[in-house]
Scaffold this motif. Structure first.
Motif, mmCIF file in Angstrom:
data_model
loop_
_atom_site.group_PDB
_atom_site.id
_atom_site.type_symbol
_atom_site.label_atom_id
_atom_site.label_comp_id
_atom_site.label_asym_id
_atom_site.label_seq_id
_atom_site.Cartn_x
_atom_site.Cartn_y
_atom_site.Cartn_z
ATOM 1 N N GLU A 7 -29.615 -44.883 10.455
ATOM 2 C CA GLU A 7 -30.949 -44.633 11.005
ATOM 3 C C GLU A 7 -31.136 -45.280 12.370
ATOM 4 O OE1 GLU A 7 -33.230 -42.617 10.028
ATOM 5 O OE2 GLU A 7 -32.056 -41.990 8.290
ATOM 6 N N TRP A 9 -28.956 -45.814 14.674
ATOM 7 C CA TRP A 9 -28.235 -45.112 15.728
ATOM 8 C C TRP A 9 -28.637 -43.650 15.830
ATOM 9 C CZ3 TRP A 9 -26.645 -48.123 19.211
ATOM 10 C CH2 TRP A 9 -26.276 -49.425 18.890
ATOM 11 N N ARG A 10 -29.346 -43.140 14.804
ATOM 12 C CA ARG A 10 -29.878 -41.791 14.945
ATOM 13 C C ARG A 10 -30.940 -41.775 16.044
ATOM 14 N NH1 ARG A 10 -32.405 -38.406 9.999
ATOM 15 N NH2 ARG A 10 -34.017 -40.014 10.154
ATOM 16 N N GLY A 13 -29.074 -41.457 19.092
ATOM 17 C CA GLY A 13 -28.573 -40.094 19.184
ATOM 18 C C GLY A 13 -29.640 -39.101 19.590
ATOM 19 N N TRP A 44 -22.474 -38.667 17.395
ATOM 20 C CA TRP A 44 -23.374 -39.641 18.027
ATOM 21 C C TRP A 44 -24.819 -39.156 17.948
ATOM 22 C CZ3 TRP A 44 -19.683 -40.038 22.783
ATOM 23 C CH2 TRP A 44 -18.697 -40.996 22.528
ATOM 24 N N GLY A 47 -26.262 -39.522 14.542
ATOM 25 C CA GLY A 47 -26.345 -40.889 14.042
ATOM 26 C C GLY A 47 -25.346 -41.197 12.954
ATOM 27 N N THR A 50 -21.249 -44.712 15.310
ATOM 28 C CA THR A 50 -21.852 -45.727 16.178
ATOM 29 C C THR A 50 -21.156 -45.754 17.532
ATOM 30 O OG1 THR A 50 -22.370 -47.096 14.257
ATOM 31 C CG2 THR A 50 -22.417 -48.174 16.414
#
Length: 266
Positions: A7, A9-10, A13, A44, A47, A50
């Motif tokens: 979440e 890194w989403r 993204g 990416w 997400g 990483t």
């Protein structure tokens, strides 16, 4: 096996996808610029993978974002130091959502006309040739156009707007420029009158920039360089001083009237 969405890194993204689309690049085109597979770009953006900081910086460079993805990466990774490239105040300006600035000596660079900037630069760096001078003048005076969504608050000593720099015509034009730009609701200029005995005495200019993730960065201009800090203690001191200066200043409306009156006296 279902892919695991990270979440944190989403969010990164989503921003990557927005910036990529704004730059009118497909995933395949961006992948080609970065020498990675298109599925990596897709991962990416979803997400599920990483990115490292080098990737964030590389994408910022390819998409010409001004450092947005690197800044978001630092926030999500809880990296609290100021990235080296942010130490350039112009880069900080472009990233800031709000800037508070105090100038005790000259018109702030963001508010300078080309003629005023040219005169100041020639006084400070007389060795500049004409091409170098015009390049620096243009770089300084074009910065304001890049900050169309940034709230700008300036507190100036009265001497800054009453002290004639260059010819009378140059100074009148400079004051006219300030009066014109403050019609923009984003830009507030307050002047500290000469008879403000409680004002803090400052010999250097400084600014406090609010970054999109809420962090505050202080930037102080010194005789032979600059001091940039994100230290909570140091920035809090700057903010406290700025508040004291602002408390002694005239309102923006009264400041505009004062500037208009001073212009008539030149």
């Amino acid at each position: 096996m279902a892919e695991v969405v990270l979440e944190k890194w989403r969010r990164w993204g989503d921003e990557l996808r927005r910036l990529r689309c704004a730059a009118k690049k497909t995933q395949a085109q961006l992948a080609g610029l970065l020498h990675v597979a298109p599925v990596t770009i897709s991962a990416w953006e979803r997400g599920t993978r990483t990115p490292n900081r080098d990737i964030a910086q590389a994408i910022d460079e390819k998409l010409e974002t001004g450092g947005v993805l690197d800044q978001l990466w630092c926030a999500l990774a809880n990296v609290r130091e100021i990235p080296e490239e942010w130490r350039n105040f112009a880069t900080l300006e472009r990233q800031a959502t709000a800037i508070r600035a105090h100038q005790p000596l000259v018109i702030p660079g963001l508010l300078q006309t080309k003629a005023y900037a040219r005169h100041i630069m020639l006084q400070w760096e007389p060795e500049l040739d004409s091409d170098q001078l015009e390049h620096q003048v243009t770089a300084r005076t074009s910065r304001l156009d890049a900050l169309r969504r940034t709230a700008l608050t300036f507190v100036l000593d009265e001497g800054v707007v009453s002290r004639q720099v260059g010819s009378a015509e140059l100074m009148r034009s400079q004051l006219d420029h300030i009066l014109n730009v403050i019609d923009d609701h984003r830009i507030r200029v307050s002047v500290i009158p000469r008879n403000a005995p409680l004002r803090p005495l400052m010999i250097s200019s400084f600014r406090i920039m609010t970054l999109p993730d809420g962090r505050l960065v202080g930037h102080e201009e010194l005789m032979w360089g600059v001091h940039v800090t994100s230290s909570a203690v140091e920035v809090e001191k700057m903010a406290s001083v700025f508040g004291s200066l602002q408390a002694e200043a005239l309102s923006p409306g009264a400041s505009a009237d004062l500037i208009a009156d001073l212009r008539k006296e030149i």
